[in-house]
Design a protein around this motif. Structure first.
Motif, PDB file in Angstrom:
ATOM      1  N   ASP A  61       0.804  -1.227   0.000  1.00 23.49           N
ATOM      2  CA  ASP A  61       0.000   0.000   0.000  1.00 23.49           C
ATOM      3  C   ASP A  61       0.839   1.279   0.000  1.00 23.49           C
ATOM      4  N   ARG A  62       2.143   1.139  -0.247  1.00 20.95           N
ATOM      5  CA  ARG A  62       2.953   2.351  -0.467  1.00 20.95           C
ATOM      6  C   ARG A  62       2.751   2.873  -1.892  1.00 20.95           C
ATOM      7  N   CYS A  63       2.173   2.012  -2.747  1.00 22.48           N
ATOM      8  CA  CYS A  63       2.077   2.445  -4.143  1.00 22.48           C
ATOM      9  C   CYS A  63       0.665   2.348  -4.703  1.00 22.48           C
ATOM     10  N   GLU A  64       0.479   3.096  -5.750  1.00 22.76           N
ATOM     11  CA  GLU A  64      -0.809   3.149  -6.432  1.00 22.76           C
ATOM     12  C   GLU A  64      -0.548   2.961  -7.928  1.00 22.76           C
ATOM     13  N   ILE A  65      -1.309   2.060  -8.567  1.00 21.19           N
ATOM     14  CA  ILE A  65      -1.161   1.916 -10.016  1.00 21.19           C
ATOM     15  C   ILE A  65      -2.173   2.823 -10.709  1.00 21.19           C
ATOM     16  N   ILE A  66      -1.683   3.594 -11.642  1.00 21.66           N
ATOM     17  CA  ILE A  66      -2.531   4.499 -12.419  1.00 21.66           C
ATOM     18  C   ILE A  66      -2.474   4.059 -13.874  1.00 21.66           C
ATOM     19  N   LYS A  67      -3.655   4.020 -14.511  1.00 22.94           N
ATOM     20  CA  LYS A  67      -3.696   3.673 -15.934  1.00 22.94           C
ATOM     21  C   LYS A  67      -4.335   4.812 -16.712  1.00 22.94           C
ATOM     22  N   ILE A  68      -3.582   5.354 -17.655  1.00 25.35           N
ATOM     23  CA  ILE A  68      -4.132   6.437 -18.475  1.00 25.35           C
ATOM     24  C   ILE A  68      -5.311   5.919 -19.293  1.00 25.35           C
TER      25      ILE A  68
ATOM     26  N   ASP B 283     -11.218   1.817 -32.221  1.00 30.18           N
ATOM     27  CA  ASP B 283     -12.186   2.901 -31.988  1.00 30.18           C
ATOM     28  C   ASP B 283     -11.750   3.771 -30.811  1.00 30.18           C
ATOM     29  N   MET B 284     -11.231   3.132 -29.772  1.00 29.68           N
ATOM     30  CA  MET B 284     -10.793   3.912 -28.600  1.00 29.68           C
ATOM     31  C   MET B 284      -9.599   4.798 -28.954  1.00 29.68           C
ATOM     32  N   ILE B 285      -8.700   4.292 -29.793  1.00 29.70           N
ATOM     33  CA  ILE B 285      -7.546   5.101 -30.214  1.00 29.70           C
ATOM     34  C   ILE B 285      -8.041   6.324 -30.987  1.00 29.70           C
ATOM     35  N   THR B 286      -8.952   6.086 -31.932  1.00 29.78           N
ATOM     36  CA  THR B 286      -9.446   7.187 -32.765  1.00 29.78           C
ATOM     37  C   THR B 286     -10.136   8.243 -31.907  1.00 29.78           C
ATOM     38  N   TRP B 287     -11.041   7.775 -31.024  1.00 32.88           N
ATOM     39  CA  TRP B 287     -11.780   8.725 -30.178  1.00 32.88           C
ATOM     40  C   TRP B 287     -10.834   9.459 -29.211  1.00 32.88           C
ATOM     41  N   SER B 288      -9.928   8.712 -28.579  1.00 31.72           N
ATOM     42  CA  SER B 288      -9.079   9.344 -27.564  1.00 31.72           C
ATOM     43  C   SER B 288      -8.092  10.315 -28.213  1.00 31.72           C
ATOM     44  N   ASP B 289      -7.666  10.038 -29.452  1.00 31.55           N
ATOM     45  CA  ASP B 289      -6.760  10.975 -30.119  1.00 31.55           C
ATOM     46  C   ASP B 289      -7.484  12.272 -30.478  1.00 31.55           C
ATOM     47  N   GLU B 290      -8.758  12.164 -30.799  1.00 36.12           N
ATOM     48  CA  GLU B 290      -9.529  13.401 -31.053  1.00 36.12           C
ATOM     49  C   GLU B 290      -9.595  14.250 -29.785  1.00 36.12           C
ATOM     50  N   MET B 291      -9.803  13.577 -28.661  1.00 39.02           N
ATOM     51  CA  MET B 291      -9.851  14.301 -27.380  1.00 39.02           C
ATOM     52  C   MET B 291      -8.489  14.925 -27.062  1.00 39.02           C
ATOM     53  N   ARG B 292      -7.419  14.165 -27.322  1.00 36.65           N
ATOM     54  CA  ARG B 292      -6.068  14.676 -27.040  1.00 36.65           C
ATOM     55  C   ARG B 292      -5.706  15.862 -27.917  1.00 36.65           C
ATOM     56  N   ASP B 293      -6.263  15.870 -29.135  1.00 32.79           N
ATOM     57  CA  ASP B 293      -5.971  17.001 -30.025  1.00 32.79           C
ATOM     58  C   ASP B 293      -6.439  18.307 -29.396  1.00 32.79           C
ATOM     59  N   GLN B 294      -7.501  18.222 -28.592  1.00 33.55           N
ATOM     60  CA  GLN B 294      -8.012  19.439 -27.937  1.00 33.55           C
ATOM     61  C   GLN B 294      -7.250  19.729 -26.639  1.00 33.55           C
ATOM     62  N   ASP B 295      -6.827  18.665 -25.947  1.00 31.98           N
ATOM     63  CA  ASP B 295      -6.164  18.822 -24.648  1.00 31.98           C
ATOM     64  C   ASP B 295      -5.340  17.555 -24.402  1.00 31.98           C
ATOM     65  N   TYR B 296      -4.037  17.639 -24.672  1.00 36.43           N
ATOM     66  CA  TYR B 296      -3.239  16.397 -24.663  1.00 36.43           C
ATOM     67  C   TYR B 296      -3.145  15.755 -23.285  1.00 36.43           C
ATOM     68  N   GLY B 297      -3.424  16.570 -22.241  1.00 33.25           N
ATOM     69  CA  GLY B 297      -3.291  16.016 -20.886  1.00 33.25           C
ATOM     70  C   GLY B 297      -4.593  15.495 -20.297  1.00 33.25           C
ATOM     71  N   CYS B 298      -5.665  15.505 -21.094  1.00 33.94           N
ATOM     72  CA  CYS B 298      -6.986  15.254 -20.491  1.00 33.94           C
ATOM     73  C   CYS B 298      -7.063  13.904 -19.773  1.00 33.94           C
ATOM     74  N   PHE B 299      -6.522  12.840 -20.369  1.00 38.34           N
ATOM     75  CA  PHE B 299      -6.653  11.515 -19.728  1.00 38.34           C
ATOM     76  C   PHE B 299      -5.634  11.341 -18.595  1.00 38.34           C
ATOM     77  N   CYS B 300      -4.458  11.922 -18.767  1.00 36.64           N
ATOM     78  CA  CYS B 300      -3.464  11.870 -17.686  1.00 36.64           C
ATOM     79  C   CYS B 300      -4.046  12.551 -16.449  1.00 36.64           C
ATOM     80  N   ARG B 301      -4.633  13.724 -16.653  1.00 37.54           N
ATOM     81  CA  ARG B 301      -5.196  14.505 -15.543  1.00 37.54           C
ATOM     82  C   ARG B 301      -6.309  13.721 -14.858  1.00 37.54           C
ATOM     83  N   GLU B 302      -7.210  13.162 -15.660  1.00 35.19           N
ATOM     84  CA  GLU B 302      -8.353  12.437 -15.082  1.00 35.19           C
ATOM     85  C   GLU B 302      -7.874  11.211 -14.300  1.00 35.19           C
ATOM     86  N   ALA B 303      -6.909  10.497 -14.873  1.00 33.69           N
ATOM     87  CA  ALA B 303      -6.398   9.300 -14.190  1.00 33.69           C
ATOM     88  C   ALA B 303      -5.758   9.681 -12.851  1.00 33.69           C
TER      89      ALA B 303
END
Ligand code: ADP
Ligand code: DP6
Length: 186
Positions: free
Chosen positions: A30-37, A69-89
């Motif tokens: 429990d010293r660590c946390e796994i994060i997945k983008i 499909d997830m790559i296509t959709w997530s890249d569209e989101m990243r084009d607007q804000d490249y950090g969006c999934f990193c931030r949310e994760a």
């Protein structure tokens, strides 16, 4: 408690990112946390398409049907804000001293973490030969394996550590030992 160190793991499909980071988590407890983008991406997709999120998060074939499909959709989101999934994760991550991000794929992922958590970042590339990856279930897919999602970090050279996890791999204890070396100052 904010993280004191953040390990960013990258590697091709079936190189062993989930395997090695899971083993590392067992060791660190429990010293660590796994994060997945990919977690917020998969959550969104599972909700939208009424899919089984747990299966999407596992290493089974299930997620492969939706990857393109997830790559296509997530890249569209990243084009607007490249950090969006990193931030949310990271927003959903527990307050633990060691964060392990198990699926870094893009130079912009590294940039977002480095800008957001200066001095805390260590980068690790997991490598495995194609034959080994194939034995683990990999097969080349057009639009998946030859696009940014899989290839953007192929020419990145500034890794703090490269861990071989193919035919020439060391014993698990040694692989983990080299990663723990990055935490020795804690
Ligand atoms: N060093 C290893 N020893 C045994 N099995 C491994 C090893 N590395 C990976 N695997 C297995 O190979 C498969 C793919 O690994 P996984 O960690 O899911 O890859 P990735 O997350 O990089 O796509 C999994 O079933 C995993 O258990
Ligand atoms: C749409 C994705 O986030 C799907 C990632 O799924 P996983 O991270 O589960 O993939 P592997 O572990 O490499 O098999 C890829 C992306 O480009 O963001």
């Amino acid at each position: 408690m904010a993280p004191r160190i953040i390990l960013l793991f990258s590697g091709k499909r079936k190189s062993g990112k989930d395997y090695l980071t899971d083993q590392l988590q067992k060791l660190l407890g429990d010293r660590c946390e796994i994060i997945k983008i990919s977690q917020p991406i998969k959550s969104h997709w599972a909700k939208e398409k009424n899919l089984n999120l747990n299966e999407m998060l596992s290493d089974s074939e299930y997620k492969e049907q939706y990857r393109l499909d997830m790559i296509t959709w997530s890249d569209e989101m990243r084009d607007q804000d490249y950090g969006c999934f990193c931030r949310e994760a990271c927003q959903n991550a527990a307050d633990r001293p060691i964060w392990i991000v198990s699926d870094i794929r893009r130079k912009t992922d590294i940039q977002w973490f480095t800008d957001t958590y200066p001095d805390l970042i260590r980068t690790i590339r997991i490598t495995a030969d194609e034959e080994t990856r194939k034995k683990r279930g990999y097969s080349f897919k057009e639009g998946v394996d030859n696009v940014v999602s899989e290839c953007d970090l192929d020419d990145y050279t500034l890794w703090d550590l490269v861990v071989e996890n193919g035919k020439g791999r060391q014993q698990l204890e040694e692989q983990l030992g080299s990663i723990l070396g990055l935490l020795s100052h804690l």
